[in-house]
Design an enzyme around this catalytic site. Sequence first.
Site, PDB file in Angstrom:
ATOM      1  N   ASP A 158      -2.080  -0.467   6.137  1.00  0.00           N
ATOM      2  CA  ASP A 158      -2.287   0.433   7.472  1.00  0.00           C
ATOM      3  C   ASP A 158      -3.739   0.741   7.648  1.00  0.00           C
ATOM      4  O   ASP A 158      -3.875   1.107   8.891  1.00  0.00           O
ATOM      5  CB  ASP A 158      -1.444   1.798   7.142  1.00  0.00           C
TER       6      ASP A 158
ATOM      7  N   ASP B 226      -0.449   5.145   0.760  1.00  0.00           N
ATOM      8  CA  ASP B 226      -0.783   6.000   1.607  1.00  0.00           C
ATOM      9  C   ASP B 226      -0.922   5.429   3.049  1.00  0.00           C
ATOM     10  O   ASP B 226      -1.668   4.681   3.270  1.00  0.00           O
ATOM     11  CB  ASP B 226      -2.075   6.880   1.426  1.00  0.00           C
TER      12      ASP B 226
ATOM     13  N   ASP C 234       0.908  -1.262  -0.152  1.00  0.00           N
ATOM     14  CA  ASP C 234       0.041  -0.010  -0.017  1.00  0.00           C
ATOM     15  C   ASP C 234       0.863   1.043   0.164  1.00  0.00           C
ATOM     16  O   ASP C 234       2.017   1.248   0.267  1.00  0.00           O
ATOM     17  CB  ASP C 234      -1.083  -0.038   1.271  1.00  0.00           C
TER      18      ASP C 234
END
Length: 220
Positions: free
Chosen positions: A167, A12, A10
């Site tokens: 996240d 961001d 991922d």
Amino acid sequence: MTLPEAVLWDMDGTLVDTEPYWIECEFAIAERWGGTWSDAHAHAVLGGALTESTAYMSEHMGIDRTPEQILEELLDRVVAMVQREIPWRPGARDLLAGLRAQGVPCALVTASWRRFVEPVLAALPPDSFDVVVCGDEVTRGKPHPEPYLRAAELVGVPPERAVAIEDSPTGTTAAEAAGCQVLVVPSQVEVPAGPRRVEHPTLVGVGPGDLVDLLSPLRA
């Protein structure tokens, strides 16, 4: 040292600490057009497909702007911020460099659109990623598994043999639904426990071989 067959990153909140950029720009748009926004709303769209997120903003900000208008203004604002400074997540670039040195295929799997991703890629060593899957290049974005399924296909590794690093709850759901083993490194919000996910507080000091060790409870 045992290495993962592929790592699907991922962006961001995982590679770069840009979630605060998005949130700041969301509040700025609401203020500019006379609407309201909240941390709860910002967290509700965290990590999700931009088209769905901006539709949510159009509904909940109370402003006379279409989702398409919000999306373009949001991208303009966050691109300008990342062009000024890229806030890297601790340990992320070191792990990425270690994986590349070991020849482990890496893919970037992001809900962000290509024009936001390009400045981040330009700041990394060339060929840091074998594959880049952006939010404007898939039919269905996170939390749908399509982005991770596409990335796994492009790197040539079955998703169940790939490690995803995420996240957010949205991204983790997408990776898990694709069949990936997920290393969750939270940033802005807590990520609930799940059957194919293991949480670790940071990527600082995590090397390529550590990824296999950290995810070993999934194979117990």
